[in-house]
Structures are given as C-alpha cells and as structure tokens.
Design an enzyme around this catalytic site. Sequence first.
Site, PDB file in Angstrom:
ATOM      1  N   TYR A  11      -1.247   4.571 -10.401  1.00  0.00           N
ATOM      2  CA  TYR A  11      -2.288   3.767 -11.052  1.00  0.00           C
ATOM      3  C   TYR A  11      -3.667   4.348 -10.755  1.00  0.00           C
ATOM      4  O   TYR A  11      -4.467   4.615 -11.647  1.00  0.00           O
ATOM      5  CB  TYR A  11      -2.194   2.319 -10.571  1.00  0.00           C
TER       6      TYR A  11
ATOM      7  N   TYR B  13       0.857  -1.183   0.000  1.00  0.00           N
ATOM      8  CA  TYR B  13       0.000   0.000   0.000  1.00  0.00           C
ATOM      9  C   TYR B  13       0.898   1.239   0.000  1.00  0.00           C
ATOM     10  O   TYR B  13       1.667   1.453   0.930  1.00  0.00           O
ATOM     11  CB  TYR B  13      -0.904  -0.010   1.236  1.00  0.00           C
TER      12      TYR B  13
END
Length: 732
Positions: free
Chosen positions: A329, A281
């Site tokens: 992304y 993450y």
Amino acid sequence: MNTGVAVVGAAESDLGVSDLPALALLAQGVTRALDDAGLALRDVDGLATSGTGRFPATQAAGYLGIAPAWTDSTFAGGSAFEMYVARAAQAIAAGQCATVVIAYGSDQRSRRSRSLTGPLDPAAPEAQFEAPAGPLYPLSHYAMAARRYLHVYGHSRRALAEVAVAARAWALLNPAAHRHGAGPLTVDDVLAAPMVSSPLTKADCCLVTDGGGAVVLTSLDRARDLRRPPVRVLGYGEATTHTGSAGPDDLLANPGAYASAARAYRRAGLTPADIDVTQVYDSFTITTLLTLEALGFCGPGEAADFVADGRIRPGGGFPLNTGGGGLSYGHPGMFGVFLLIEAVRQLRGECGPRQVPGARTAVAHGTGGILSTHATVVLARDDPCGPGTAPPGPPGPGRGPDPPRPREGPLPAPLDEPVRQPEVPPPGGPSRTASDDPVPSPEPRQRWDGPLPAPSGDPVPGPETRQRWDGRLPAACGDTVPETRQRWDGPLPAPSGDPVPGPETRQWWDGRLPAACGDTVPGPEPRLRWDGRLPAACGDSVPGPGPRQRWDGPPPAPADEGRVGTQVPPWDGPLPAPADAVTRPWWDATRVGRLTVQRCDGCRTAQHPPRVLCTGCGATHGLRLLPVAATAVLDTFTVVHRAPSDRPLPYALGRIRLAEGPVLLAPLEGDHEALRCGQSLRLNWRTLPDGRMLPAFHPAGDAADLSAAARPGPPITDPPHAAPAPPSEPEP
C-alpha cells in the site's frame, strides 16, 4: 470494557511521490478526516503526532492554526499511533479535551531522506558498539530475526514470501495503494528479488513513499450524532522492552508484543477468536509472522504454516492487512496510523471489493524500533448486538466456507504475566507484598503468587522481607529444577576473609592476574578477589580516588583467551563513535586485547553495553568489567548485499552469544557460505586508527546452540546474488 470513546473520521493524504512537505501531507490527512467526520478544525482541541520535526505537536498545531488543550508527541516508531489512541481515550474520558486528531505526514521519498542505513541514532547506547559492524538500520536487525526464525523452526524463505504475495493481492483491490497497478506478485518473484540483507530481499521489505493520514476521536455519545457510524475503542495495550537487537536474550521471544496484545484483549473483553479483521505492522515479512503469533492467532513458530495456502490472501479466510500493508500500500516512514484507517473503514463497510463481509471487530497492532515498542488497539462497530455475537444472516462469502479456527486455550507465554496483575491497584487496596515479586529466572519468567519458600538460613532481615529468587521455583512449586539459592538484596553479610568492608570497593577478578603478580591459579576458577589497584610490581603507580583502575602496562601473559599479540590487521569498515566516561574503560581494555562485559558484584548479572546501573538489581555500585573467553556462539547473522557505502560487498555481521551470557553485535569474517546459526566462533581483533581494537569473530567449528529456543533446522544458505551498485536514492 467500554472506553466511551469512538473513532469518527479516518482519511489518508496523497501517497507515493507527492513533492509536498511533510506538514502539508499531515494537513491533508487532518482536513480529510475531519470532513469524513463532519467536523472542522475549530472543533479540534486535542492533537497527537510525531515524526515531523523537533517539536512535532507544536509545529503541526501551528501549521493547522489551532491551539489544542491537549497534545502528545510520544515517539515510539510505528507503534506510536496506536499508543496515541490510548492516550486520547484517557484524555477525553478525563475531560482534558473533547475531539482529538491523531495525524502523521512524511515526505521521505520526495526528499530522499531515507537511505538503506536508516535512522540509526548515534546517541543510542549500543550505537558505538554496533555501527562498525555495518548493519542496515533497521533492515539488518529484522533480517537477523528472520534468519533465526527459519533456523529455529525449520521453515524456508517461501514462508516469508507468502506474506509479501498476500499483501500485493490486497493492494490490487485498493485503488489508493502505491502498488495497485503493479500486477500480482508470486512467491518465486519474491525469492528472485535482489537480496538486500539476507535472508530478506527487496520484496520482503516495506515500500519507501510519501504520505500521511489521520483519525479523529471523540466521546461515543457525541459520535452517534456525527456523519459516519462510530467505531468504538474497546481496548488498548502497549509495552516497551529493549532498544538494540543485541538487547533481548531471545530475539524471537517478542515479549512486548505478547504483553501489549494481552492487555488490549483484557480491556476489550475479547479473545483472538472474536477478531474479524487484523491489521499488523508489516515493515518486513518477518514482522508479520512474529506479530501473528504474539496476537494469539497461532503458537510460536506456527505462523509460517498459518499463512500458507493463501489463507491471508483475499478470500482466504483470515483477512490480514486488507489495504495492502506497508509492503504494497505504502510506507512513509511510520505506518501505524494507516493500520487504524484501514481497520475503521473495514468496520464501517466502506472498502469496496476488498471489504470483509460482516466485519464487526478489528485489531490493529503497531511495532516500533527493532521489535522494541508495541501497541495494540481493539476496535468494534457500534453494534446493538455487541462485539462477539453472531450478526444476523449467514457469513459473507469473502470469509470462506470454513474459516480457520483461532488458537484455542490460553494465549502463549508471557501473556500470563500482564494478565495476572492489575494495571492500577484499587484505591485503598493492599500494598505490594513479597509475593508480588517477579521471579527473574532467564527462561521462562514466572510469577509466584503464594508464600515465599522456607527460609534457607538467612538471618539478615534487611529493610524489607522481600527476597530475590535466583533460579526456578522449587519442586513444591511445580518446578523440577533443583535450584534453591536465594539472592539477598539488603546489606551484605559479614566479610568472610575479605578485608574490604563494603560492596563499593570490592571488585571481582575472573581472569588471571598479570604474571608479575604471581598468579599461578590455572584458569578462571577459583575466582580471586581483587580489592583495588594493581600491585606495585605490575607498574601501577596511579593512586586515584576510586578503586577502579585501568591497566596501562604491556598486555598480560599468556596471549590466549582473547588476548592478542602485536600483529593485528587494521579495520577497514565504519568507525565507532567516540567513547564516553561510561564506555571508555571497555574500549581501553581492547587496547590490550581484552574483550569484557560488565558484571554486578551484587546479583552477578552480566550486561553489555556498560551502564551506570545494573539491569538486574538496579545497583549503581559494584559494577566491574569482566574479561570473557575467546569463544562464543553465533545466535543469528545476516549478509549485507546492498549498502550506500564504499565498504566492499557483501559483508556479514551477527548476534554473538558470549558464554558469560550477554549478546553483542559484531562483524563476521571468513566464508559467508559456511556461516550457520549455532556454530562456534573464535575472537579476532582488528586495529582502529586511534589504537583501540574492534572485536570480530570467525567460525571455529560447530557447537551446541546456547539458545533455549533452538532446535536443529536446515542450514539457510544465501543464494548467489551479484552485488549491485549502491542505489542513488531509496527505491520503493
């Protein structure tokens, strides 16, 4: 470990600015993932999701038109979806369901529902104490972790920038990435980006997008008959440690991530050296560095050097966040499910130009809150050779001719802690004994597996023979610190001159008594016992049912050690939430210029914010408010340059380490350029409209850093940035 469960489908929804509601994006991800697996909605009897409403699993099931036999809607931020993998594997193995979909959807960018202030929960225990300081949630908290990291280990902001640069390089190879067409990013671009909450710039922060996705799990036996090659779930682990950034003693220790990773590796029977692809993450660049260390790829403080020289960029030898991550992304609020999607695609060999050749194992690690919740999943191809063995043929060119060697030897502490004790005792096995009790020393925590130390004259047997150890282990145990006191968690010994018969009415008074009480003891030692109400001379006439009394008279003299006079400037920032029955005494103490922490009479633990129980021993009685000194040490800080409020910019806030132990988050005043981690602070007060006072701190000169992890480092000075106007909407 073979869980007997595999991922058979993975897909994302539309990404970016979709103009679709969250449930529609979730449904897109679900139907695409089921199609990827060769299944249909009628095959789904398990559903796990979060973040789409008050009853997320119920609402998602209704929207999809299914009636699952098993659901999970655990909310743990970005780690929730890795947690769902564990729950789903257990449910499938137990026969509760056969096919589970883990799904997510968010329209936060289209709805403009995400602001810089973030999703601060006003019901959180720390909210009423921290909100006046004005942190951007969670950005400012991660910024303080980044500041601390750079200070402790002597790195520069360029180490953080390299994480963002690598993420963009991977996104340029991923047509689905939000930043696919944005062009390359350089370290200088990151450093020159607008400062948001120092030392993090806009480029150090994840995107704000719409999006959703899903993965499908079923039994391995069934998976082998479906459309795609199955990806086996080898292991999983999780840990939850704290809530606010002032909770942990050391913001960089990150014990939950270490524990979660250790549990996942142990179940999988693998080590960091066996991992081919890593997905972590990356809510902020500092999150990536701390997670790499916790996953065992490098030691504490080594991640900045580990990522240098393009190692985590395409072709650099360590494939990390190969889809572009949350930094390039996309990031629709929670990113955990996308870590799983990319890991599955890499192990199936479907990633085109960004494919890692020969990838057979992957780890996905989700982080939630403020480094608060962690979950790790280890995945592998369904390979007859088994994970950890070399595949036929030479390694692919994308890995580089000389891949970096992962960290050798045992993983860093506190990995030993979860490894040494089994998660579930064997049926009929031995019960917990005194030797299982953890040693609650502050740093490092150790677990003693041998016999208890020799008795120290304590004749009280109590209901249990377990003893609590107050310091480090004695010299015979390999610890040279001569701490031998022990704490007794049973009945208290007979009173020694104290007429108060029990712990429920005994109170400790560590400051001076008001002048009218005749206290002539110069200083906090020796500590005086205070057994109830203030003397009549002090003006206390309220009998009350309990021994805890608030002081309603004039401020005690002398006006030092944090006490204030009559002229206190007003506070012009955000206001705290109304106090409740637990926190009201703390705020009432501020009315007379006293900063306090809560301390337990039994185990002497000092804590903040106030609670109804002691976090050290669990006691619900004998919790007192202790006045603290007027000086403290600045653990770390951030200067906020952008905020959607009318408050003048920039402003500073920091983690303040009190001499009594607890850490609190508070506003910082004075010259922001003069702030340094480890410097001494003095307490100031600011008046709130309702008569309460807010503690703020001002630099008072340099002092030794109280953190056990600290060592000298170069000062981190914020570059000059003009404060831009508050954004009208979240920016990607």
